[in-house]
Design an enzyme around this catalytic site. Structure first.
Site, short mmCIF file in Angstrom:
data_model
loop_
_atom_site.label_atom_id
_atom_site.label_comp_id
_atom_site.label_asym_id
_atom_site.label_seq_id
_atom_site.Cartn_x
_atom_site.Cartn_y
_atom_site.Cartn_z
N TYR A 1 9.64 6.78 11.67
CA TYR A 1 9.57 6.33 13.08
C TYR A 1 9.40 4.84 13.27
O TYR A 1 9.31 4.37 14.39
CB TYR A 1 8.46 7.08 13.83
CG TYR A 1 7.10 7.06 13.17
CD1 TYR A 1 6.26 5.95 13.27
CD2 TYR A 1 6.62 8.16 12.45
CE1 TYR A 1 5.02 5.93 12.67
CE2 TYR A 1 5.38 8.16 11.85
CZ TYR A 1 4.58 7.04 11.97
OH TYR A 1 3.35 7.03 11.36
N LYS A 2 9.32 4.07 12.18
CA LYS A 2 9.15 2.62 12.32
C LYS A 2 10.53 1.97 12.39
O LYS A 2 11.26 2.20 13.34
CB LYS A 2 8.25 2.10 11.20
CG LYS A 2 6.82 2.63 11.38
CD LYS A 2 5.88 2.30 10.25
CE LYS A 2 4.50 2.87 10.54
NZ LYS A 2 3.62 2.87 9.37
N PHE B 1 -3.07 0.57 3.29
CA PHE B 1 -3.13 1.27 4.57
C PHE B 1 -4.14 2.43 4.47
O PHE B 1 -4.11 3.18 3.50
CB PHE B 1 -1.74 1.80 4.92
CG PHE B 1 -1.60 2.32 6.32
CD1 PHE B 1 -1.47 1.45 7.39
CD2 PHE B 1 -1.61 3.68 6.56
CE1 PHE B 1 -1.33 1.93 8.68
CE2 PHE B 1 -1.48 4.17 7.86
CZ PHE B 1 -1.34 3.29 8.92
N ASP C 1 4.74 3.13 -1.19
CA ASP C 1 4.83 3.52 0.21
C ASP C 1 5.76 2.50 0.89
O ASP C 1 5.46 1.31 0.93
CB ASP C 1 3.44 3.51 0.85
CG ASP C 1 3.44 4.05 2.28
OD1 ASP C 1 4.47 3.90 2.97
OD2 ASP C 1 2.41 4.59 2.71
N ARG D 1 -0.21 -8.42 16.22
CA ARG D 1 0.90 -8.16 15.31
C ARG D 1 2.21 -8.10 16.10
O ARG D 1 2.28 -7.43 17.13
CB ARG D 1 0.63 -6.83 14.60
CG ARG D 1 1.40 -6.63 13.33
CD ARG D 1 0.87 -5.43 12.57
NE ARG D 1 1.03 -4.19 13.33
CZ ARG D 1 1.15 -2.98 12.79
NH1 ARG D 1 1.13 -2.86 11.48
NH2 ARG D 1 1.27 -1.91 13.53
C1 LIG Z 1 2.78 3.89 9.25
C2 LIG Z 1 2.27 4.14 7.87
C3 LIG Z 1 1.96 5.42 7.46
C4 LIG Z 1 2.05 6.55 8.44
O1 LIG Z 1 1.60 7.76 7.97
P1 LIG Z 1 1.76 9.06 8.89
O2 LIG Z 1 1.43 10.15 8.00
O3 LIG Z 1 3.15 9.05 9.43
O4 LIG Z 1 0.82 8.91 10.04
C5 LIG Z 1 1.57 5.61 6.15
N1 LIG Z 1 1.47 4.57 5.30
C6 LIG Z 1 1.77 3.30 5.69
C7 LIG Z 1 1.67 2.19 4.71
C8 LIG Z 1 2.16 3.06 6.99
O5 LIG Z 1 2.43 1.81 7.38
#
Ligand SMILES: *Cc1c(COP(=O)(O)O)cnc(C)c1O
Length: 410
Positions: free
Chosen positions: A220-221, A124, A195, A369
């Protein structure tokens, strides 16, 4: 596979009643809980109470009386139970990006003499950006080593300080073998940072059994904590007192209200706090995490695998010759809780779907997605979504010129 059969799956689904705990607007098929989880009903009344009573009446007294100050550790312990971590191993703070920075910096400091953060080239973007920003800041003594997914194990050696990986890939949904990769890195003395943003609430996790050192994840997911919810971080107990946060703020001080001249890190996870926690967002996250605590995660996983399998089957059966290709693992065990489809006009197709109430998202360059949140997605939603997808593609209704205009958030 017909609609009636899907309705019968919903009637037999042990999680069917859990959907009532969420606000799902009429006319919407929500397949983006992997990006922003739906609103739990209880969050609305709880936040009203926090605002009116705890903030409005309690004012500053609520830091003590309503236990606001304990929220990061308290909610952390609740999340720990969802990811196979022990009490005192998780704390809620900041965003995933900021937590990555803190843990990578702490880990590099522990691993002196080792120069690399090893990760996957397709990780990511924020994970890569944060790692590179940190190595830049450290003046060129460290570097990020990027390799392809299949080369990770072979790329670990004694120069690797940290192996940093995302457990469920945000694009394809492919799952890494956490236990095996963690063990492979440990063999060479590297620390491992996972992560869990697309994993917690989607895939049962056991950080302890996998002997994970460090982890971060998103609130938040699939955890449904609300837009921009605070994130969490995990440090295995044995490492906690050696890890220092580069953001040595007063909330991570051993005695914040002693107002000492010099910084002394708190014991355990509390030293990972930097500043004052966002109380309203914390309370929304807590409601959502409490909802998860009553759920059998294996049941949720079984359902999300079945929803993904159903989706792929319906796409195979009904969307042939419409320019789609399944871009996720076809085997449910190898896949998180979303399925991506490749289409050369993916952005416009997704805009057309959203206009018809089927909400997924687009990931550049060509992925549609679709997330299947087991707590509120129904089998019949999957059926109706694929029918809508077929109609949009067959009628070419995605060809409206305004659908080509990219919005800021895709
Ligand atoms: C959604 C996501 C993030 C989000 O990071 P934020 O700091 O909350 O914006 C980070 N890493 C991965 C792999 C994600 O899917």
């Amino acid at each position: 596979m017909d609609r009636e059969t899907c309705l019968s799956f919903d009637r037999q689904d042990p999680l069917t009643a859990v959907r009532e705990e969420f606000v799902v607007p009429d006319g919407v098929i929500y397949l983006d809980g992997n990006s922003l989880g739906a609103l739990p009903r209880q969050t609305v009344s709880r936040l009203n109470q926090v605002i009116a009573e705890e903030w409005g009446d309690g004012l500053i007294r609520s830091w003590n009386d309503a236990h606001w100050i304990e929220a990061p550790a308290r909610i952390g312990d609740k999340i720990a139970r969802l990811i196979g971590a022990g009490p005192g191993e998780v704390i809620v703070a900041d965003s995933t990006s900021v937590n990555l920075f803190k843990l990578l910096a702490g880990a590099l400091r522990l691993q002196s003499g080792r120069h690399f953060i090893l990760t996957e080239a397709a990780n990511f973007p924020t994970d890569l950006y944060v790692a590179e920003g940190l190595t830049d800041l450290l003046g060129g003594h460290h570097a990020v080593r990027l390799v392809e997914r299949g080369q990770l194990e072979a790329a670990v050696d004694g120069s690797v300080a940290v192996l940093m990986l995302t457990h469920v890939d945000y694009a394809s949904g492919a799952i890494h073998d956490m236990r095996r990769l963690t063990a492979a890195a440990h063999k060479y003395g590297a620390l491992v940072l996972w992560d869990l943003s697309h994993s917690a609430g989607a895939v049962p996790l056991d950080l302890k059994a996998c002997e994970v050192d460090l982890a971060v994840g998103c609130g938040y997911k699939y955890l449904n904590g609300g837009p921009g919810a605070p994130a969490y971080l995990f440090i295995a107990t044995a490492l906690q007192d050696a890890m220092r946060s580069p953001l040595s703020g007063w909330m991570g001080h051993a005695a914040p209200f002693a107002f000492e001249r010099d910084y002394r890190p708190a014991a355990g996870m509390a030293r990972q706090l930097a500043g004052t926690p966002p109380v309203l967002s914390m309370m929304a996250l807590e409601m959502a995490v409490d909802l998860w605590s009553g759920i059998d995660q294996r049941e949720a996983r079984r359902k999300s695998m079945a929803l993904g399998d159903l989706f792929i089957r319906l796409v195979d059966e009904t969307c042939r010759d419409l320019g789609l290709e399944v871009a996720s693992p076809r085997s449910a065990e190898d896949r998180g809780s979303h399925v991506s489809l490749r289409h050369k006009e993916a952005y416009r197709v997704m805009r057309a779907l959203i206009d018809r109430g089927v909400i997924g998202d687009f990931r550049t360059p060509d992925l549609l997605r679709f997330g299947f949140a087991a707590l509120y997605t129904r089998y019949v939603d999957v059926f109706d979504a694929v029918r809508c997808l077929r109609e949009v593609l067959a009628s070419r209704s995605w060809e409206r010129p305004d659908y080509a205009q990219r919005l800021s958030v895709t």
